[in-house]
Write a protein that holds these residues in place. Sequence first.
Motif, PDB file in Angstrom:
ATOM      1  N   ARG A   1       7.494   2.844   3.756  1.00  0.00           N
ATOM      2  CA  ARG A   1       6.577   2.259   4.745  1.00  0.00           C
ATOM      3  C   ARG A   1       6.238   0.813   4.394  1.00  0.00           C
ATOM      4  NH1 ARG A   1       4.762   7.924   5.036  1.00  0.00           N
ATOM      5  NH2 ARG A   1       3.139   7.589   3.478  1.00  0.00           N
ATOM      6  N   ILE A   2       6.110   0.503   3.108  1.00  0.00           N
ATOM      7  CA  ILE A   2       5.862  -0.890   2.706  1.00  0.00           C
ATOM      8  C   ILE A   2       6.994  -1.784   3.206  1.00  0.00           C
ATOM      9  CG2 ILE A   2       6.105  -2.415   0.688  1.00  0.00           C
ATOM     10  CD1 ILE A   2       4.098  -0.856  -0.765  1.00  0.00           C
ATOM     11  N   ARG A   3       8.214  -1.336   3.035  1.00  0.00           N
ATOM     12  CA  ARG A   3       9.360  -2.157   3.456  1.00  0.00           C
ATOM     13  C   ARG A   3       9.406  -2.326   4.963  1.00  0.00           C
ATOM     14  NH1 ARG A   3      14.613  -0.292   1.025  1.00  0.00           N
ATOM     15  NH2 ARG A   3      15.295  -2.253   1.961  1.00  0.00           N
ATOM     16  N   ILE A   4       9.072  -1.271   5.707  1.00  0.00           N
ATOM     17  CA  ILE A   4       9.026  -1.375   7.167  1.00  0.00           C
ATOM     18  C   ILE A   4       7.959  -2.388   7.574  1.00  0.00           C
ATOM     19  CG2 ILE A   4       8.397  -0.133   9.292  1.00  0.00           C
ATOM     20  CD1 ILE A   4       9.691   2.385   7.945  1.00  0.00           C
ATOM     21  N   LEU A   5       6.782  -2.291   6.981  1.00  0.00           N
ATOM     22  CA  LEU A   5       5.698  -3.221   7.314  1.00  0.00           C
ATOM     23  C   LEU A   5       6.070  -4.649   6.950  1.00  0.00           C
ATOM     24  CD1 LEU A   5       2.633  -1.062   6.255  1.00  0.00           C
ATOM     25  CD2 LEU A   5       3.339  -1.662   8.585  1.00  0.00           C
ATOM     26  N   GLN A   6       6.683  -4.848   5.786  1.00  0.00           N
ATOM     27  CA  GLN A   6       7.075  -6.197   5.382  1.00  0.00           C
ATOM     28  C   GLN A   6       8.096  -6.780   6.351  1.00  0.00           C
ATOM     29  OE1 GLN A   6       8.207  -5.329   1.342  1.00  0.00           O
ATOM     30  NE2 GLN A   6       6.332  -6.236   0.539  1.00  0.00           N
TER      31      GLN A   6
END
Length: 189
Positions: free
Chosen positions: A12-17
């Motif tokens: 999810r961090i990578r999607i948000l970034q």
Amino acid sequence: MATADLLLHPVRIRILQALFDADPLTTAQLRDRLPDIPPATMYRHIAVLADAGVLEVVEEKRVRGTVERSYRVRGEQAVVDPAARAAMTREDHQRAYTMFSASLMGDFDRYIAHENADPNADGVVYRQAAVWLTEEEFTELVGEIESAVVARVGLGRDDGRRRRVVSLVVVPDKPRTETGADASPERHT
């Protein structure tokens, strides 16, 4: 606002970034940007973020018999709720910081893996400094940094601008003493 568990998941961090300060993207476009994430995993985590209100659907269109959605981050929802943060245990903070640090390392690894990556020419910066500040001075410093970054969020892609990811980590050298004041420095004679 969200919980640390929701936001600090590695996928999810990578999607948000990928979506922060970017044009809305479809799941297919996100998969192009994050090709190492399996499609089923990508869809599942986008659904989690959308159900939590962190992502919003900005467009839907029919493509080959299915509905293709474009998503963007709802910035005010992509932060850990203050009450949730206050309820976090030391172990929760350790896990959250580990996930955050791992995401930073992943960002740098993806950047440096590009054949034409040139950290000097590209302006890569990683620095650390120690400062002695009162609580008021510390609050002012963090506010100044946040204001400087927020003032530049949303600037267009024109005029030769390149997208850069700015991260901030602040860690005290020592915990507060029982009286609430920072421990005085040790003196060696």
